[in-house]
Design an enzyme around this catalytic site. Sequence first.
Site, PDB file in Angstrom:
ATOM      1  CE  LYS A  74      -4.072   1.808   2.542  1.00  0.00           C
ATOM      2  NZ  LYS A  74      -4.949   1.563   3.714  1.00  0.00           N
ATOM      3  CB  SER A 149      -8.325   3.271   3.007  1.00  0.00           C
ATOM      4  OG  SER A 149      -7.431   2.624   3.897  1.00  0.00           O
ATOM      5  CB  SER A 173      -8.498   0.195   5.690  1.00  0.00           C
ATOM      6  OG  SER A 173      -9.215   1.388   5.835  1.00  0.00           O
TER       7      SER A 173
END
Lengths: 476, 487, 103
Positions: A74, A149, A173
């Site tokens: 990420k 997310s 997330s």
Amino acid sequence: MTAQDVLDLSAAQTARTIADRGASAADVVTASLARVAANAALNAFVTVASEADVRVAADVAPQGILHGVPVAVKDNIATTTLSTSCGSRILAGWVSPYEATAVSKLRAAGAVIIGKTNMDEFAMGSSTENSAFGPTRNPLDHSRVPGGSSGGSAAAVASGACRIAYGSETGGSVRQPAAFCGIVGVKPTYGRVSRFGLVAFASSLDHIGVFGRSVDDAAVGLQVIAGHDPQDATAVDVPVGDYRAAAGRPLTGLVVGVPTEYYPASLDAKIRAKCDRAIDVLRQLGAEIRTVSLPHTDLAIPVYYILAPAEASSNLARFDGVRYGPRAAADDLSDMYERTRSEGFGPEVTRRIILGTYVLSQGHYDAYYLKAMLVRERITQDFANVFASGVHVLFTPTTPSPAFTFGARSDPLDMYLSDIFTATANLAGVPAMSQPIGLVDGMPVGGQLLAAHFREADMFCAAYALEHALGPEALA
Amino acid sequence: MSTAMETDVTAGFEMVVGLEVHVQLKTQTKAFCGCSTNFGAPPNQNTCPVCLALPGALPVLNARAVELALRVALGFGFTVNARSIFARKNYFYPDLPKGYQISQHDTPIAEHGRLDIGLLINGEPRVIGITRAHMEEDAGKSIHDRYESATAVDLNRSGVPLVEIVSEPEMRSPEEAGAYLRTLKQILLYLDISDCNMEEGSLRVDANVSARPFGQVRLGTKCEVKNMNSFSGVERALAAEFRRQCGVLVAGGSVQQQTLLWDGAKGEIRPARSKEGSSDYRYFPEPDLPPLLISDAELARVRETLPELPAARRARYAAMKLSEYDVQELTADPATGPFFEAVLALHADAKSVANWVNGEVRAVVNERDTAWDAMSLEPARLAALIDLVRDGVVSSSAAKKIFAQLLVSTDTPRAIAERDGLVQVRDDNALAGWVDEVLAEHPVEAARYAAGEKKLVGLLVGLVMKKSQGRADPKLVNQLLSSRATG
Amino acid sequence: MAVSDADVLHVAALARLAMPADRVPALVRELNGILDHMAVLETVDVTSVGDDARTAMPRRDDIVGSVPLARPLAQFAPSPRDGFLLVPRLSTHSQLGATEGDE
Ligand SMILES: [Zn+2]
């Protein structure tokens, strides 16, 4: 076996095949990049590593348990070779001059980072629609969000680009996008994985988490990054268990709690049915099923949306244009601050900074922040009570609905409520994971397992068994 | 300036002062990262991901900083909190990289201390309450005058550990504030936790001052005065600010709470620049740092390493029948005492050792600006020299010459005395010879002396000493002359 | 405890965010919506909640050695000069020359 075929093996098998010279690590990571390219429409990546770079990295990768295994990371986890822009204009193009502990551990295990994945700006969102670099699409239905997310990492795994990807969790997330994309997502115990190098959103709730195509991929992925780190004062010095050892273990003696608060009357009947079936399967496998109560569950969202923005308002103060990142032109310091920050942050981040600053400001601290901290203790105590009563794991739905379409949650509060079943684990710090338990209207549904602090092995034990028993049915 | 007018303005008002003292702790590394704290490195050299507040970096607390903070706590009789909490103090400033300062707010490491400031008020020792001592990190430095229209930021100091010691508003005059600060600094130096150098900024003082009519219980509106770089500067700034506030009150106005800067060169206070929006610091517990736990066992360990403090040392020296002056001088700084005692262990007369240490030795230390233990003067050699004086081997004035030689020579005091011909002559024949010669050379004085004019003895001894080139033992010369007068 | 326009402007100033007038009404509405949802917390009894029992703070030895920078500050800072970081001067003290920058 072609390199493309190797990509479809589990992460552990990929590493073994490379070690046995069944494939070259460089070819495997090149094949992985080809899949990234083929799925460019998903916009899963903010930055993709060059083929030349990943081939070199693969050639020199240590022969660890992820030897030559391509992984995605990420965009809020610091890497010195690729961007760490957090889905934000304020860090666009930022290449960190130091590396996250988790990334160093990954490299030491032999993994090769193929790119940095898209995300809601500073991890604030549940759909990956809030990225400065455009939304990520759900690989299973391009009209739907992948969740967020960590939507980019979920899409990378779900599209077959890699078996393991890393994300971060503050309120769900990793688990929520895993559920939306039909893969496995794990949030370990708070303190199990170092946060050093994870760009902070809300420090007391932030975790690095892992996506796997299978339970085993997720278990291996967590195994290599877990452990104490002297650079993180909240990383706990507790021995790391062997998460894969739980594979194939019978569930006899395992007590699975089913908390009533996670099955409200309003829960989508089709999701409830998938959960009921999974619970039946666990029972058939020998687990004892017990109905339990976590009475403060419905307070999680109010608590979460006070504490997380409060911490965020402080954590994001460092983005001031003084030491790094873009700086807006201005003759005066105050103007420089305001322009840099207002041009750099998107609307959701701005909203949460305002909310967080408000709840911390004079006259509001006691009513909001302090109260939320105390209620948080109640939520934590709920879990402690249940686990102290002999329950080993809890089983719940991961989300109240399957993946929604773009723009479907335009009211911020509606979006916030999609974290309703996941935020509790972040508040309490307990480990939790989501795995596919079936399809509803063609989209995957996630089932969530939660365990006591540092009892990830209990959770994996149930997950392996459930995955095995449900078989491909879970995705059919 | 009219003294009369000033008196008029402040008459009838009482000054109320509370002090906040920031003390830089003597650690090798910063509070929350491994960067060096060395002073004078090139700008931004001592920085890392943590103290630059790079995205993703996290603080880890320096164990030594805790130990030094605990010394402060024990040194001033604080109650140590078994569980203290770090908090974030949020404000924007270019030299504050994270946009917050890690400090302690609701639950500091130590509370409820007190300090006897060494003044007597109506015969009672003046003891000032200390509200709290908390740990925090320093900010960097902003330099406004180096570049045209730009501020230059140096983050070498960013993250250096501090202890902030906050007094109760219990001081009533600049003198009391000065005494508080001097006593505080003396103890801090004894505790060996800081250099306490105001000019280098390792000790900084902010003063809160207000004025109220005598007899009024309620405190007046206070103003904070900053930027003093000496204790006397603090005293002058307090007097100036008090005068200003009294002037406002006498004119029927009301004092506005504000922050002021002391301009030591001009002897003036002026308002600090405004920092709009910075007054609401939004403190909350630092989520990156778990609570700081201090066990009784740890506290006991630190207590064992606590050095003797000034009050105890003063009492011990006073018991040696030393004068108040000698005691004060010997205990003024932490290093004089050990030197004094090392000499005393070899030469038992405390008074003469004190004379030497407070006199010749201190002069050298001051002149060379050196540390007592770094001085090339072994206590044993000084003790040997004092022995020579006691035994009459050398005179006091010869001893001073020998002392100067001790610093540049490795010879023993006696060897130096012999080498330089400084041993006192005590041989009766030699002395009698000199006396005879002097009396013969000065017949008038000799006659008057013989006739009973006793006061001439000093003159005659001086002449003998001169004749002997200072080597004669004046005591014996005196005796000899006395016997001549009567004989 | 409804949020007002003034609250939003005050908080935006604290957070150093520019707040154009046309954005204020929407933010006020959203914040009030969110905070209404928080109101449920007022009803929770927390009187018996004690200190949280999180882990104790680890401490680091006082030995020089920090995480190194792969690239020096001057390479990534927006306005480096002579080793310093330059920022525009605060207009309210443009005439000041002193170096007392800290709080
Ligand atoms: Zn540092």
